[in-house]
Write a protein that holds these residues in place. Structure first.
Motif, PDB file in Angstrom:
ATOM      1  N   ALA A  42      34.365 -30.374  14.494  1.00 59.29           N
ATOM      2  CA  ALA A  42      35.178 -30.580  15.700  1.00 59.29           C
ATOM      3  C   ALA A  42      35.965 -31.872  15.580  1.00 59.29           C
ATOM      4  N   GLY A  43      37.221 -31.818  16.021  1.00 54.83           N
ATOM      5  CA  GLY A  43      37.987 -33.047  16.201  1.00 54.83           C
ATOM      6  C   GLY A  43      37.751 -33.490  17.641  1.00 54.83           C
ATOM      7  N   GLY A  45      38.403 -31.326  20.147  1.00 61.82           N
ATOM      8  CA  GLY A  45      38.237 -30.103  20.941  1.00 61.82           C
ATOM      9  C   GLY A  45      39.457 -29.772  21.789  1.00 61.82           C
ATOM     10  N   ALA A  81      38.941 -39.630   9.379  1.00 62.17           N
ATOM     11  CA  ALA A  81      39.523 -38.421   9.987  1.00 62.17           C
ATOM     12  C   ALA A  81      39.156 -38.220  11.451  1.00 62.17           C
ATOM     13  N   GLY A 103      53.340 -35.256  18.946  1.00 59.88           N
ATOM     14  CA  GLY A 103      53.430 -34.154  19.894  1.00 59.88           C
ATOM     15  C   GLY A 103      53.348 -34.684  21.317  1.00 59.88           C
ATOM     16  N   ILE A 105      50.711 -35.025  23.395  1.00 56.91           N
ATOM     17  CA  ILE A 105      49.557 -35.828  23.826  1.00 56.91           C
ATOM     18  C   ILE A 105      48.990 -36.603  22.638  1.00 56.91           C
ATOM     19  N   ALA A 117      48.284 -28.064  12.024  1.00 51.38           N
ATOM     20  CA  ALA A 117      49.731 -28.345  11.915  1.00 51.38           C
ATOM     21  C   ALA A 117      50.324 -28.839  13.226  1.00 51.38           C
ATOM     22  N   THR A 118      49.601 -29.717  13.898  1.00 48.45           N
ATOM     23  CA  THR A 118      50.139 -30.296  15.135  1.00 48.45           C
ATOM     24  C   THR A 118      51.464 -31.005  14.823  1.00 48.45           C
ATOM     25  N   GLY A 167      36.585 -27.306   3.960  1.00 47.45           N
ATOM     26  CA  GLY A 167      35.747 -28.498   3.892  1.00 47.45           C
ATOM     27  C   GLY A 167      36.096 -29.432   5.032  1.00 47.45           C
ATOM     28  N   LEU A 169      37.531 -32.917   6.314  1.00 52.15           N
ATOM     29  CA  LEU A 169      38.318 -34.107   5.978  1.00 52.15           C
ATOM     30  C   LEU A 169      37.541 -35.325   6.461  1.00 52.15           C
TER      31      LEU A 169
HETATM   32  C1  LIG Z   1      47.387 -30.588  26.505  1.00 53.16           C
HETATM   33  C2  LIG Z   1      47.652 -30.235  25.048  1.00 53.16           C
HETATM   34  C3  LIG Z   1      48.883 -30.565  24.493  1.00 53.16           C
HETATM   35  C4  LIG Z   1      49.150 -30.227  23.158  1.00 53.16           C
HETATM   36  N1  LIG Z   1      50.370 -30.557  22.631  1.00 53.16           N
HETATM   37  C5  LIG Z   1      50.660 -30.194  21.363  1.00 53.16           C
HETATM   38  C6  LIG Z   1      51.938 -30.515  20.788  1.00 53.16           C
HETATM   39  O1  LIG Z   1      52.791 -31.155  21.410  1.00 53.16           O
HETATM   40  N2  LIG Z   1      52.189 -30.086  19.520  1.00 53.16           N
HETATM   41  C7  LIG Z   1      51.262 -29.352  18.810  1.00 53.16           C
HETATM   42  O2  LIG Z   1      51.557 -28.971  17.671  1.00 53.16           O
HETATM   43  N3  LIG Z   1      50.039 -29.075  19.306  1.00 53.16           N
HETATM   44  C8  LIG Z   1      49.723 -29.478  20.562  1.00 53.16           C
HETATM   45  N4  LIG Z   1      48.486 -29.187  21.069  1.00 53.16           N
HETATM   46  C9  LIG Z   1      47.504 -28.510  20.203  1.00 53.16           C
HETATM   47  C10 LIG Z   1      46.578 -29.531  19.501  1.00 53.16           C
HETATM   48  O3  LIG Z   1      47.314 -30.577  18.901  1.00 53.16           O
HETATM   49  C11 LIG Z   1      45.788 -28.816  18.381  1.00 53.16           C
HETATM   50  O4  LIG Z   1      45.040 -27.770  18.931  1.00 53.16           O
HETATM   51  C12 LIG Z   1      44.866 -29.764  17.604  1.00 53.16           C
HETATM   52  O5  LIG Z   1      44.221 -29.034  16.592  1.00 53.16           O
HETATM   53  C13 LIG Z   1      43.809 -30.410  18.458  1.00 53.16           C
HETATM   54  O6  LIG Z   1      43.198 -31.445  17.721  1.00 53.16           O
HETATM   55  P1  LIG Z   1      41.650 -31.726  17.882  1.00 53.16           P
HETATM   56  O7  LIG Z   1      41.348 -33.024  17.227  1.00 53.16           O
HETATM   57  O8  LIG Z   1      41.259 -31.582  19.293  1.00 53.16           O
HETATM   58  O9  LIG Z   1      41.055 -30.551  16.976  1.00 53.16           O
HETATM   59  P2  LIG Z   1      39.943 -29.453  17.321  1.00 53.16           P
HETATM   60  O10 LIG Z   1      40.465 -28.555  18.389  1.00 53.16           O
HETATM   61  O11 LIG Z   1      38.646 -30.104  17.570  1.00 53.16           O
HETATM   62  O12 LIG Z   1      39.916 -28.686  15.922  1.00 53.16           O
HETATM   63  C14 LIG Z   1      41.047 -27.963  15.484  1.00 53.16           C
HETATM   64  C15 LIG Z   1      40.781 -27.391  14.088  1.00 53.16           C
HETATM   65  O13 LIG Z   1      40.739 -28.453  13.135  1.00 53.16           O
HETATM   66  C16 LIG Z   1      39.486 -28.426  12.441  1.00 53.16           C
HETATM   67  N5  LIG Z   1      39.088 -29.803  12.185  1.00 53.16           N
HETATM   68  C17 LIG Z   1      38.881 -30.786  13.080  1.00 53.16           C
HETATM   69  N6  LIG Z   1      38.538 -31.924  12.462  1.00 53.16           N
HETATM   70  C18 LIG Z   1      38.515 -31.642  11.137  1.00 53.16           C
HETATM   71  C19 LIG Z   1      38.206 -32.393   9.967  1.00 53.16           C
HETATM   72  N7  LIG Z   1      37.844 -33.679  10.027  1.00 53.16           N
HETATM   73  N8  LIG Z   1      38.269 -31.777   8.763  1.00 53.16           N
HETATM   74  C20 LIG Z   1      38.631 -30.473   8.663  1.00 53.16           C
HETATM   75  N9  LIG Z   1      38.928 -29.711   9.737  1.00 53.16           N
HETATM   76  C21 LIG Z   1      38.870 -30.294  10.958  1.00 53.16           C
HETATM   77  C22 LIG Z   1      38.525 -27.700  13.367  1.00 53.16           C
HETATM   78  O14 LIG Z   1      37.439 -27.127  12.657  1.00 53.16           O
HETATM   79  C23 LIG Z   1      39.450 -26.655  13.961  1.00 53.16           C
HETATM   80  O15 LIG Z   1      39.608 -25.572  13.076  1.00 53.16           O
HETATM   81  C24 LIG Z   1      48.166 -29.543  22.381  1.00 53.16           C
HETATM   82  C25 LIG Z   1      46.919 -29.246  22.940  1.00 53.16           C
HETATM   83  C26 LIG Z   1      46.662 -29.589  24.263  1.00 53.16           C
HETATM   84  C27 LIG Z   1      45.313 -29.264  24.843  1.00 53.16           C
END
Ligand SMILES: Cc1cc2nc3c(=O)[nH]c(=O)nc-3n(C[C@H](O)[C@H](O)[C@H](O)COP(=O)(O)OP(=O)(O)OC[C@H]3O[C@@H](n4cnc5c(N)ncnc54)[C@H](O)[C@@H]3O)c2cc1C
Length: 259
Positions: A42-43, A45, A81, A103, A105, A117-118, A167, A169
């Motif tokens: 989880a990153g 979430g 990471a 992006g 947030i 690919a955010t 794997g 990161l």
């Molecule tokens: C309010 C809101 C606004 C958003 N705005 C944008 C935007 O402007 N542009 C955009 O592109 N997206 C946007 N998103 C989407 C968001 O950026 C992605 O869903 C992103 O993956 C969330 O990051 P997280 O750290 O919460 O990852 P998580 O949701 O926790 O995980 C995402 C994925 O990454 C994997 N992962 C996490 N950490 C690691 C690691 N260390 N190594 C390997 N894999 C890992 C997880 O297993 C999962 O498959 C938005 C989401 C929200 C809720």
């Protein structure tokens, strides 16, 4: 003791056998080898789909955060990471660097943002994974492995947007740019004009986006461009008042089937 995990909205939740927060790559490797599967990482979430959900183990990288090293000449920074994007921006600002784009947030962890690919907007600006210079991972056997763009380009591409499948990161080196200022401007215009001029308007700015205001016939266009000007106080936003009126209008007329 029950282990409950949920994503940012609570829409996705899980009750895995184990939730663990390793403190270093060695501990993480031990967990990958021994923890009940399936193992998910989880990153923050903040993804919308059940990518992290597992009945086995969910690994949180919240203890793997912060700056590892940086190079002032090349504007490269190696970070753990689990670092959230908000703190990452402040760390980078402190060493004269900035992410080329962002992006909407800054709550995500850089590992999670890379994993999906955010991206921000702007026709010439890539998603976060396009900034990757090196990655360190713990692979599916619990082994720590390092890859760099020079020599391991395929692995950098594969690890860049992997949804956690290749794997975990643990550390990444990002190609950043020198700190910069942006001038942000907002306009409200008829949606017909917005759609007609979309490509030219996007091409005219470093970063731009628009929102359609349903039932109103209008869009809000937001453009950001580099600026050398000194920071200014936020100006009164006449467009914001206009938008509020349009939203109120939309809310009160939305029930009309013809709209
Ligand atoms: C309010 C809101 C606004 C958003 N705005 C944008 C935007 O402007 N542009 C955009 O592109 N997206 C946007 N998103 C989407 C968001 O950026 C992605 O869903 C992103 O993956 C969330 O990051 P997280 O750290 O919460 O990852 P998580 O949701 O926790 O995980 C995402 C994925 O990454 C994997 N992962 C996490 N950490 C690691 C690691 N260390 N190594 C390997 N894999 C890992 C997880 O297993 C999962 O498959 C938005 C989401 C929200 C809720």
């Amino acid at each position: 003791m029950s282990n409950i995990w949920s994503n940012w909205s609570g829409f996705v939740s899980a009750e895995p056998k184990l939730i663990a927060s390793p403190g270093d790559a060695g501990e993480l490797g031990d967990l990958v080898r021994t923890a009940p599967g399936p193992v998910r990482v989880a990153g923050a979430g903040h993804s919308f789909t059940p990518l992290v959900k597992s009945q086995g183990t969910i690994l949180s990288l919240e203890r793997l955060e912060g700056l590892v090293s940086h190079d002032a000449e090349t504007h490269r920074a190696r970070v753990r990471a689990g670092t959230r994007l908000g703190p990452l921006m402040r760390i980078l600002q402190g060493i004269g660097q900035g992410l080329p784009n962002m992006g909407d947030i800054d709550r995500q962890a850089i590992g999670g943002a890379l994993g999906t690919a955010t991206h921000g907007s702007g026709p010439t600006l890539g998603a976060y994974h396009t900034q990757l210079e090196t990655v360190q991972i713990v692979d599916g056997l619990g082994k720590v492995r390092d890859f760099k763009r020079a020599g391991d380009q395929d692995m950098i591409h594969a690890m860049g947007v992997a949804l956690g499948a290749f794997g975990v990161l643990t550390e990444v080196t990002l190609n950043n740019i020198a700190t910069y200022r942006l001038r942000r401007r907002k306009y409200v215009l008829p949606i017909t004009e917005m759609l007609r001029d979309f490509e030219a308007m996007m091409a005219a700015h470093r970063s731009a986006e628009f929102y359609y205001i349903p039932f109103s016939g209008y869009a809000q266009f937001i453009a950001s461009d580099f600026s050398d000007a000194a920071p200014t106080a936020r100006p009164p936003e006449e467009d914001e008042a206009g938008l509020r009126t349009l939203r109120r209008l939309r809310a009160s007329l939305a029930w009309l089937p013809s709209l």
